[in-house]
Design a protein around this motif. Structure first.
Motif, mmCIF file in Angstrom:
data_model
loop_
_atom_site.group_PDB
_atom_site.id
_atom_site.type_symbol
_atom_site.label_atom_id
_atom_site.label_comp_id
_atom_site.label_asym_id
_atom_site.label_seq_id
_atom_site.Cartn_x
_atom_site.Cartn_y
_atom_site.Cartn_z
ATOM 1 N N CYS A 1 0.815 -1.228 0.000
ATOM 2 C CA CYS A 1 0.000 0.000 0.000
ATOM 3 C C CYS A 1 0.842 1.270 0.000
ATOM 4 O O CYS A 1 0.368 2.322 -0.395
ATOM 5 C CB CYS A 1 -0.963 0.003 1.179
ATOM 6 S SG CYS A 1 -0.189 0.302 2.782
ATOM 7 N N LYS A 2 2.081 1.184 0.464
ATOM 8 C CA LYS A 2 3.050 2.278 0.487
ATOM 9 C C LYS A 2 2.682 3.418 1.434
ATOM 10 O O LYS A 2 3.208 4.520 1.334
ATOM 11 C CB LYS A 2 3.310 2.800 -0.921
ATOM 12 C CG LYS A 2 3.855 1.724 -1.838
ATOM 13 C CD LYS A 2 4.309 2.267 -3.155
ATOM 14 C CE LYS A 2 4.860 1.109 -3.992
ATOM 15 N NZ LYS A 2 5.813 1.552 -4.953
ATOM 16 N N SER A 3 1.794 3.149 2.383
ATOM 17 C CA SER A 3 1.473 4.163 3.395
ATOM 18 C C SER A 3 2.705 4.546 4.191
ATOM 19 O O SER A 3 2.860 5.699 4.603
ATOM 20 C CB SER A 3 0.386 3.651 4.341
ATOM 21 O OG SER A 3 -0.823 3.500 3.668
ATOM 22 N N CYS A 4 3.585 3.578 4.426
ATOM 23 C CA CYS A 4 4.819 3.851 5.167
ATOM 24 C C CYS A 4 5.686 4.867 4.430
ATOM 25 O O CYS A 4 6.285 5.754 5.047
ATOM 26 C CB CYS A 4 5.581 2.563 5.428
ATOM 27 S SG CYS A 4 5.991 1.627 3.941
ATOM 28 N N GLU A 5 5.753 4.749 3.112
ATOM 29 C CA GLU A 5 6.537 5.687 2.313
ATOM 30 C C GLU A 5 5.986 7.106 2.453
ATOM 31 O O GLU A 5 6.741 8.064 2.607
ATOM 32 C CB GLU A 5 6.522 5.290 0.842
ATOM 33 C CG GLU A 5 7.308 4.056 0.510
ATOM 34 C CD GLU A 5 7.308 3.750 -0.979
ATOM 35 O OE1 GLU A 5 6.713 4.525 -1.773
ATOM 36 O OE2 GLU A 5 7.909 2.733 -1.357
ATOM 37 N N LEU A 6 4.672 7.232 2.381
ATOM 38 C CA LEU A 6 4.051 8.550 2.486
ATOM 39 C C LEU A 6 4.243 9.148 3.871
ATOM 40 O O LEU A 6 4.500 10.347 4.013
ATOM 41 C CB LEU A 6 2.569 8.468 2.128
ATOM 42 C CG LEU A 6 2.275 8.082 0.681
ATOM 43 C CD1 LEU A 6 0.772 7.921 0.462
ATOM 44 C CD2 LEU A 6 2.852 9.106 -0.282
ATOM 45 N N ALA A 7 4.118 8.317 4.913
ATOM 46 C CA ALA A 7 4.323 8.805 6.280
ATOM 47 C C ALA A 7 5.756 9.297 6.461
ATOM 48 O O ALA A 7 5.997 10.350 7.057
ATOM 49 C CB ALA A 7 4.003 7.708 7.284
ATOM 50 N N CYS A 8 6.706 8.557 5.923
ATOM 51 C CA CYS A 8 8.114 8.913 6.026
ATOM 52 C C CYS A 8 8.403 10.225 5.292
ATOM 53 O O CYS A 8 9.001 11.141 5.849
ATOM 54 C CB CYS A 8 8.978 7.785 5.467
ATOM 55 S SG CYS A 8 10.745 8.144 5.491
ATOM 56 N N ALA A 9 7.973 10.310 4.049
ATOM 57 C CA ALA A 9 8.217 11.526 3.260
ATOM 58 C C ALA A 9 7.496 12.722 3.869
ATOM 59 O O ALA A 9 8.031 13.832 3.879
ATOM 60 C CB ALA A 9 7.785 11.314 1.819
ATOM 61 N N GLY A 10 6.306 12.504 4.385
ATOM 62 C CA GLY A 10 5.560 13.588 5.026
ATOM 63 C C GLY A 10 6.301 14.123 6.236
ATOM 64 O O GLY A 10 6.391 15.333 6.443
ATOM 65 N N PHE A 11 6.844 13.221 7.038
ATOM 66 C CA PHE A 11 7.558 13.638 8.249
ATOM 67 C C PHE A 11 8.884 14.313 7.917
ATOM 68 O O PHE A 11 9.191 15.377 8.445
ATOM 69 C CB PHE A 11 7.803 12.436 9.162
ATOM 70 C CG PHE A 11 8.589 12.773 10.386
ATOM 71 C CD1 PHE A 11 8.017 13.498 11.419
ATOM 72 C CD2 PHE A 11 9.914 12.387 10.512
ATOM 73 C CE1 PHE A 11 8.751 13.830 12.547
ATOM 74 C CE2 PHE A 11 10.656 12.708 11.639
ATOM 75 C CZ PHE A 11 10.074 13.432 12.665
ATOM 76 N N HIS A 12 9.680 13.698 7.056
ATOM 77 C CA HIS A 12 11.026 14.202 6.791
ATOM 78 C C HIS A 12 11.090 15.320 5.756
ATOM 79 O O HIS A 12 11.912 16.225 5.885
ATOM 80 C CB HIS A 12 11.942 13.062 6.329
ATOM 81 C CG HIS A 12 12.333 12.146 7.437
ATOM 82 N ND1 HIS A 12 13.210 12.506 8.421
ATOM 83 C CD2 HIS A 12 11.974 10.878 7.718
ATOM 84 C CE1 HIS A 12 13.373 11.512 9.265
ATOM 85 N NE2 HIS A 12 12.634 10.499 8.856
ATOM 86 N N ALA A 13 10.279 15.250 4.722
ATOM 87 C CA ALA A 13 10.386 16.213 3.623
ATOM 88 C C ALA A 13 9.185 17.142 3.540
ATOM 89 O O ALA A 13 9.131 18.006 2.674
ATOM 90 C CB ALA A 13 10.546 15.470 2.296
ATOM 91 N N ASN A 14 8.212 16.933 4.434
ATOM 92 C CA ASN A 14 6.988 17.733 4.410
ATOM 93 C C ASN A 14 6.317 17.673 3.032
ATOM 94 O O ASN A 14 5.812 18.661 2.522
ATOM 95 C CB ASN A 14 7.268 19.182 4.818
ATOM 96 C CG ASN A 14 6.019 19.876 5.313
ATOM 97 O OD1 ASN A 14 5.089 19.232 5.788
ATOM 98 N ND2 ASN A 14 5.989 21.192 5.194
ATOM 99 N N ALA A 15 6.392 16.487 2.428
ATOM 100 C CA ALA A 15 5.808 16.268 1.105
ATOM 101 C C ALA A 15 5.365 14.816 0.996
ATOM 102 O O ALA A 15 6.055 13.923 1.472
ATOM 103 C CB ALA A 15 6.837 16.562 0.019
ATOM 104 N N PHE A 16 4.234 14.584 0.404
ATOM 105 C CA PHE A 16 3.774 13.208 0.200
ATOM 106 C C PHE A 16 4.286 12.721 -1.148
ATOM 107 O O PHE A 16 3.554 12.544 -2.101
ATOM 108 C CB PHE A 16 2.251 13.113 0.321
ATOM 109 C CG PHE A 16 1.796 13.332 1.726
ATOM 110 C CD1 PHE A 16 2.043 12.386 2.702
ATOM 111 C CD2 PHE A 16 1.157 14.496 2.092
ATOM 112 C CE1 PHE A 16 1.652 12.580 4.010
ATOM 113 C CE2 PHE A 16 0.752 14.700 3.396
ATOM 114 C CZ PHE A 16 1.002 13.744 4.357
ATOM 115 N N ASP A 17 5.597 12.516 -1.187
ATOM 116 C CA ASP A 17 6.307 12.108 -2.386
ATOM 117 C C ASP A 17 7.128 10.868 -2.050
ATOM 118 O O ASP A 17 8.154 10.970 -1.373
ATOM 119 C CB ASP A 17 7.216 13.246 -2.854
ATOM 120 C CG ASP A 17 8.051 12.899 -4.061
ATOM 121 O OD1 ASP A 17 7.995 11.735 -4.536
ATOM 122 O OD2 ASP A 17 8.782 13.781 -4.537
ATOM 123 N N PRO A 18 6.691 9.687 -2.483
ATOM 124 C CA PRO A 18 7.415 8.460 -2.150
ATOM 125 C C PRO A 18 8.887 8.484 -2.544
ATOM 126 O O PRO A 18 9.703 7.812 -1.932
ATOM 127 C CB PRO A 18 6.664 7.377 -2.924
ATOM 128 C CG PRO A 18 5.314 7.944 -3.169
ATOM 129 C CD PRO A 18 5.506 9.428 -3.285
#
Length: 132
Positions: free
Chosen positions: A13-30
């Motif tokens: 589902c790649k939700s983990c990727e979005l959570a990570c990018a959201g936290f670190h880069a402030n962007a929902f970019d896998p």
């Protein structure tokens, strides 16, 4: 603290990727995530690719500028962007191909455990990624 990975439970589902990018880069970019899910359409499997925190930390030992360090408190490798020269030695040193390059900054992305509270874990509803 250690991330436990169970690819057999991963749905891709790649939700983990979005959570990570959201936290670190402030962007929902896998592409800016420090964790990657690789979906194999032929096998129908999803593989979790993230730093395994090797005991010898080759990404740390290969860095000539001390931009990569191991944090004893969190148990994760950290990249210090302000020191990094973008030489990519840490990328080449990773035998798991779990050091990625940020497409915007060209800085290495290594899972740092979000300073001790991995943001990917609560978003993995199948518990393919969990903390132990």
């Amino acid at each position: 603290m250690k991330l436990i990975l169970d690819s057999s439970r991963c749905t891709g589902c790649k939700s983990c990727e979005l959570a990570c990018a959201g936290f670190h880069a402030n962007a929902f970019d896998p592409g800016r995530s420090r964790i990657r899910i690789v979906n194999d359409p032929y096998q129908g499997e999803s593989l979790i690719n993230v730093c395994r925190n090797c005991p010898d930390h080759p990404c740390v030992s290969t860095c000539q500028f001390d931009a990569c360090t191991y944090n004893e408190r969190t148990g994760f490798v950290e990249v210090h962007d302000e020191v990094c020269t973008r030489c990519n030695a840490c990328v080449a040193a990773c035998s798991y191909d779990a050091v990625f390059l940020d497409p915007m900054t060209e800085l290495p992305l290594i899972c740092d455990g979000c300073s001790g509270i991995p943001r990917c874990v609560p978003f993995c509803y199948k518990e393919a990624i969990r903390l132990e």
